[in-house]
Design a protein around this motif. Sequence first.
Motif, short mmCIF file in Angstrom:
data_model
loop_
_atom_site.label_atom_id
_atom_site.label_comp_id
_atom_site.label_asym_id
_atom_site.label_seq_id
_atom_site.Cartn_x
_atom_site.Cartn_y
_atom_site.Cartn_z
N UNK A 238 0.84 -1.21 0.00
CA UNK A 238 0.00 0.00 0.00
C UNK A 238 0.87 1.25 0.00
N UNK A 239 1.95 1.18 0.75
CA UNK A 239 2.84 2.34 0.88
C UNK A 239 3.53 2.71 -0.42
N UNK A 240 3.58 1.75 -1.35
CA UNK A 240 4.23 2.05 -2.64
C UNK A 240 3.25 2.53 -3.70
N UNK A 241 1.97 2.68 -3.33
CA UNK A 241 0.99 3.12 -4.34
C UNK A 241 1.06 4.64 -4.53
N UNK A 242 0.70 5.04 -5.73
CA UNK A 242 0.63 6.47 -6.03
C UNK A 242 -0.44 7.14 -5.18
N UNK A 243 -1.52 6.41 -4.93
CA UNK A 243 -2.61 6.98 -4.13
C UNK A 243 -2.13 7.34 -2.72
N UNK A 244 -1.33 6.47 -2.13
CA UNK A 244 -0.83 6.76 -0.77
C UNK A 244 0.05 8.00 -0.80
N UNK A 245 0.96 8.03 -1.78
CA UNK A 245 1.89 9.16 -1.87
C UNK A 245 1.10 10.48 -2.06
N UNK A 246 0.13 10.44 -2.98
CA UNK A 246 -0.62 11.66 -3.28
C UNK A 246 -1.50 12.08 -2.10
N UNK A 247 -2.11 11.10 -1.43
CA UNK A 247 -3.00 11.43 -0.31
C UNK A 247 -2.21 11.98 0.87
#
Length: 262
Positions: A238-247
């Motif tokens: 999950x930590x490597x997803x773009x969504x996590x980074x953007x959120x």
Amino acid sequence: VADEVHYEVADAVATITLDRPQALNALTRDMKDALLAAVVRASEDTAVRAVLLTGTGRAFCVGQDLAEHAASLDAGDASLAHTVEQHYNPTVLAISRMPKPVIAAVNGVAAGAGAALAFAADLRIVADTATFSMAFSKIGLVPDTGSSWTLQRLIGYGKAAELLLLGTSINAEEALRLGLVTRMVPAGQLADQATTLARELAAGPTIGYALTKQALEFASWHGLAESVAKEAELQGMAGRTGDHRAATAAFVDKQRPTFRGE
Ligand code: T3D
């Protein structure tokens, strides 16, 4: 049979509708084939980020079409005996393993395998007129479509055993009290509220949701030590997803996050 199982995609939500209201959406062989195809399609389509399962008329689904079943029993047709393996099992596994949220909008009576389909969904939003009937024992059958597994996890072994052995029917209010359903709404508002909920989820962190479902499933039959190890693995993903980074960036900037499901 395309007339009896509809598949529509809008706003990243796939809506699968059982539409055989004259028989309370009882499942014929053709409908079971179509339903399985629909859930597999929703699972594989990356443009679909939430799935809504519902029915037309006064029923959600009353499970196996017993008229077809009776005719096959009379004809000594062994093929129907395999329908659990051919249809119900792969369908419930595809719903349960769906890498995106599944919402059952239970518009009316849900019985037997029909109730089990709703239990396999991640969330159940129900009309205040809905009922659940654990009809299996009434016709000498055992719970299928995963309901021996799902029901006791939703409401505990004791209540599940009671409902399954006595074939008890419960109304929406009782289902809400038991924790069997997520939300109860006036019947006339079900479609709108279920669609709103599905759209909300379709605009969420889809990969994070899929990994959350994996974590819950894994922890439901493993101990704490194994479950926290699994959480570490899934959190890494999950930590490597773009969504996590953007959120995370959006939070720091005091902005609302936009999830792209990636
Ligand atoms: O090998 C295998 O196939 C194993 C697989 C098993 C999976 C299963 O799902 S087993 C469980 C099958 N489902 C049931 O046993 C439920 C049977 N239905 C009922 O108990 C009641 O209909 C309900 C409690 C669900 C609803 O009762 P009510 O009073 O609201 O409606 P009703 O009058 O009983 O039914 C209305 C119509 O739907 C009626 O037809 P009619 O008289 O208007 O022409 C009824 O026969 C029909 N209907 C209801 N359930 C089924 C059905 N037709 C075919 N199959 C049904 N399951």
